[in-house]
Write a protein that holds these residues in place. Structure first.
Motif, PDB file in Angstrom:
ATOM      1  N   SER A 182       9.588   0.769  -6.311  1.00 59.54           N
ATOM      2  CA  SER A 182       9.403   1.546  -5.268  1.00 59.54           C
ATOM      3  C   SER A 182       7.628   1.801  -4.878  1.00 59.54           C
ATOM      4  O   SER A 182       6.949   1.462  -5.634  1.00 59.54           O
ATOM      5  CB  SER A 182       9.678   3.150  -5.523  1.00 59.54           C
ATOM      6  N   TYR A 183       7.383   2.330  -3.781  1.00 61.85           N
ATOM      7  CA  TYR A 183       6.132   2.589  -3.404  1.00 61.85           C
ATOM      8  C   TYR A 183       5.146   3.431  -4.563  1.00 61.85           C
ATOM      9  O   TYR A 183       4.081   3.254  -4.752  1.00 61.85           O
ATOM     10  CB  TYR A 183       6.020   3.566  -2.275  1.00 61.85           C
TER      11      TYR A 183
ATOM     12  N   ASN B 153      16.475   3.666  -2.853  1.00 61.96           N
ATOM     13  CA  ASN B 153      15.181   4.311  -2.313  1.00 61.96           C
ATOM     14  C   ASN B 153      14.966   5.644  -3.122  1.00 61.96           C
ATOM     15  O   ASN B 153      15.088   6.923  -2.552  1.00 61.96           O
ATOM     16  CB  ASN B 153      15.514   4.942  -0.766  1.00 61.96           C
ATOM     17  N   PRO B 154      14.355   5.256  -4.331  1.00 62.35           N
ATOM     18  CA  PRO B 154      14.354   6.367  -5.399  1.00 62.35           C
ATOM     19  C   PRO B 154      13.181   7.503  -4.912  1.00 62.35           C
ATOM     20  O   PRO B 154      13.489   8.542  -5.248  1.00 62.35           O
ATOM     21  CB  PRO B 154      13.942   5.774  -6.853  1.00 62.35           C
ATOM     22  N   ASP B 155      12.133   6.984  -4.478  1.00 65.08           N
ATOM     23  CA  ASP B 155      11.104   7.835  -3.626  1.00 65.08           C
ATOM     24  C   ASP B 155      11.439   8.858  -2.905  1.00 65.08           C
ATOM     25  O   ASP B 155      11.285  10.222  -2.870  1.00 65.08           O
ATOM     26  CB  ASP B 155       9.875   7.033  -3.173  1.00 65.08           C
TER      27      ASP B 155
ATOM     28  N   THR C  22      11.546   5.977   3.129  1.00 71.20           N
ATOM     29  CA  THR C  22      10.743   5.783   1.969  1.00 71.20           C
ATOM     30  C   THR C  22       9.589   6.559   2.070  1.00 71.20           C
ATOM     31  O   THR C  22       9.226   7.471   2.796  1.00 71.20           O
ATOM     32  CB  THR C  22      10.048   4.326   1.903  1.00 71.20           C
ATOM     33  N   ARG C  23       8.523   6.445   0.950  1.00 74.13           N
ATOM     34  CA  ARG C  23       7.162   7.262   0.890  1.00 74.13           C
ATOM     35  C   ARG C  23       5.965   6.676   1.095  1.00 74.13           C
ATOM     36  O   ARG C  23       5.011   7.115   0.528  1.00 74.13           O
ATOM     37  CB  ARG C  23       7.415   8.169  -0.379  1.00 74.13           C
TER      38      ARG C  23
ATOM     39  N   SER D  23       8.130  -4.694   5.342  1.00 69.43           N
ATOM     40  CA  SER D  23       6.902  -4.145   5.013  1.00 69.43           C
ATOM     41  C   SER D  23       6.872  -3.172   3.683  1.00 69.43           C
ATOM     42  O   SER D  23       5.673  -2.916   3.017  1.00 69.43           O
ATOM     43  CB  SER D  23       6.312  -3.317   6.122  1.00 69.43           C
ATOM     44  N   GLU D  24       7.979  -2.432   3.467  1.00 71.99           N
ATOM     45  CA  GLU D  24       8.539  -1.637   2.303  1.00 71.99           C
ATOM     46  C   GLU D  24       8.762  -2.322   1.040  1.00 71.99           C
ATOM     47  O   GLU D  24       9.571  -3.396   1.066  1.00 71.99           O
ATOM     48  CB  GLU D  24       9.381  -0.821   2.648  1.00 71.99           C
ATOM     49  N   VAL D  25       8.067  -1.858  -0.088  1.00 73.09           N
ATOM     50  CA  VAL D  25       8.084  -2.759  -1.498  1.00 73.09           C
ATOM     51  C   VAL D  25       9.497  -2.627  -1.874  1.00 73.09           C
ATOM     52  O   VAL D  25      10.152  -3.455  -2.464  1.00 73.09           O
ATOM     53  CB  VAL D  25       7.058  -2.092  -2.289  1.00 73.09           C
ATOM     54  N   GLU D  26      10.159  -1.609  -1.402  1.00 71.90           N
ATOM     55  CA  GLU D  26      11.916  -1.408  -2.063  1.00 71.90           C
ATOM     56  C   GLU D  26      12.561  -2.287  -1.292  1.00 71.90           C
ATOM     57  O   GLU D  26      13.315  -3.147  -2.017  1.00 71.90           O
ATOM     58  CB  GLU D  26      12.354  -0.188  -1.572  1.00 71.90           C
ATOM     59  N   THR D  27      12.351  -2.740   0.006  1.00 70.49           N
ATOM     60  CA  THR D  27      13.244  -3.838   0.570  1.00 70.49           C
ATOM     61  C   THR D  27      12.826  -5.080   0.216  1.00 70.49           C
ATOM     62  O   THR D  27      13.501  -5.926   0.189  1.00 70.49           O
ATOM     63  CB  THR D  27      13.268  -3.535   2.252  1.00 70.49           C
TER      64      THR D  27
END
Length: 405
Positions: free
Chosen positions: A133-134, A208-210, A225-226, A268-272
């Motif tokens: 996650s971010y 999406n833990p954050d 996300t965060r 763009s999101e590190v999670e995805t």
């Protein structure tokens, strides 16, 4: 790991109302647009002819006036949302001594459940990390792959992948997923034992833990996300950020959009980005299932189209078997199966659609779990857990009947 959430003021939603509004779709869109002009962090969701809106007290007269003018029917589901939130959180405070399914827990407790479950069942489970996650948290999951019995050929079991909690505020999804993990590993029901042994399971309760952590501790209705955009706004909708028809429907290009910002670009999101990389390396992926809430509905790809995939009829037949199995538990029958474009609204950039398109995974489903809002009583988590367990059994039996297994 960022501790920024601990420094922010808790949003208590004191005296906020939870409305269900029904009527003409154009009028509902007009109402939403009007309210968003007055409150950029408006909480809203809905389907073709229904909207659910969490409303600050100052905007109640605006809603009532517009509803009367446009002949919309407005019903109050919760008179004070803060009371429902306090009940949800209070359950966890009472049960921190032991992980249970009559309480909602934060990410740390969910991860501890996964860790402890792996330790209890070392012969058939292993920890897996689907990404990060971010804020530096792991996307932690559990692989369940029981040993072959003596005499069986070790040809590699088909993979059954479960993704849950991509939208932070949908707490019932991770709770139900951990319940299902426990059922797979502890149930003495021969059907459930057979279900467990038939597949190589990869199960991620909170991808999406954050966002979930932020929803749990700061803002109950946080969805994204965060990550931080260049203008300082936080988060993107991780189920609009996958590289399939990105940004086309039910998505925003504004980083400050409270719910639907699709990100600056696909993945763009590190999670995805990291989760998709993990998925792309899985061999023999047969099932991909995502859990969301709430609509009591089974969805099929593609979410932004009324055109049907080549095995759509098979997906419907298998999905109906799943729904029928689930209905035996509490006499509750899900709607569908169908595409989101046909049953809810068009939406692009979702995980299910990317998996179908990029991986050509044949059996892909999204379950919108039950509820009349994003809240579900914690003491009734097991009720949905038992339904989901049976629905997963229905998927497997339906797939076997049609020759996918």
């Amino acid at each position: 790991m960022s501790q920024g959430a601990n420094l922010e003021k808790y949003r208590d939603y004191k005296n906020y109302k939870y409305y269900e509004v029904t009527g003409c779709q154009d009028s509902l869109e007009g109402l939403k647009a009007l309210l968003l002009k007055k409150d950029s962090s408006l909480v809203h969701s809905g389907s073709l002819n229904t909207s659910q809106i969490v409303l600050s007290p100052r905007l109640v007269p605006v809603l009532n006036s517009f509803a009367q003018k446009e002949r919309l029917k407005a019903k109050v589901l919760y008179d004070d949302v803060s009371e429902i939130i306090n009940l949800e959180k209070g359950s966890a405070r009472r049960r921190l001594d032991k992980f249970s399914w009559d309480a909602y827990y934060d990410v740390k407790e969910i991860h501890n459940f996964i860790l402890n479950t792996s330790k209890l069942h070392p012969e058939s489970t292993e920890l897996i990390v689907g990404g990060k996650s971010y804020e530096g948290r792991k996307i932690l999951g559990l692989r369940i792959n029981t040993p072959y019995e003596k005499g069986q050929r070790e040809t590699g079991k088909p993979v059954f992948f479960i993704e849950s909690g991509i939208h932070a505020r949908e707490w019932i999804a991770p709770a139900t997923t951990t319940y299902f993990i426990n059922q797979l590993l502890t149930s003495g029901d021969p059907d459930i034992v057979g279900l467990r042994d038939r597949f190589d399971w990869r199960i991620f309760p909170t991808v999406n833990p954050d966002g979930y952590h932020y929803s749990y501790n700061i803002d109950r209705y946080w969805r994204k996300t965060r990550s931080r955009s260049s203008n300082g706004c936080r988060g993107a909708d991780p189920n609009r950020n996958w590289d399939y028809n990105w940004g086309q429907h039910s998505a925003s290009d504004r980083p400050c959009d409270y719910q639907l910002y699709a990100g600056s670009r696909p993945f763009s999101e590190v999670e995805t980005r990291t989760l998709s990389n993990y998925i792309s390396k899985i061999d023999n992926l047969l099932f991909y299932v995502a859990f969301h809430s709430y609509a009591s509905l089974l969805l099929l790809p593609y979410s932004d189209s009324t055109d049907h995939v080549d095995n759509y009829d098979d997906l419907v037949q298998i999905g109906k078997r799943s729904i029928e199995y689930g209905s035996r538990v509490n006499n509750i029958t899900y709607d569908g199966p169908g595409t989101a474009a046909e049953t809810l609204y068009k939406a692009s950039g979702g995980s299910m659609d990317w998996v179908r398109y990029a991986m050509n995974t044949r059996l892909v489903y999204t379950y919108e779990l039950r509820g009349s809002s994003f809240h579900w009583p914690p003491e009734r988590i097991a009720e949905q857990g038992d339904e989901v367990t049976q629905m997963m059994l229905g998927l497997a039996d339906g797939a076997k009947e049609l020759g996918y297994l």
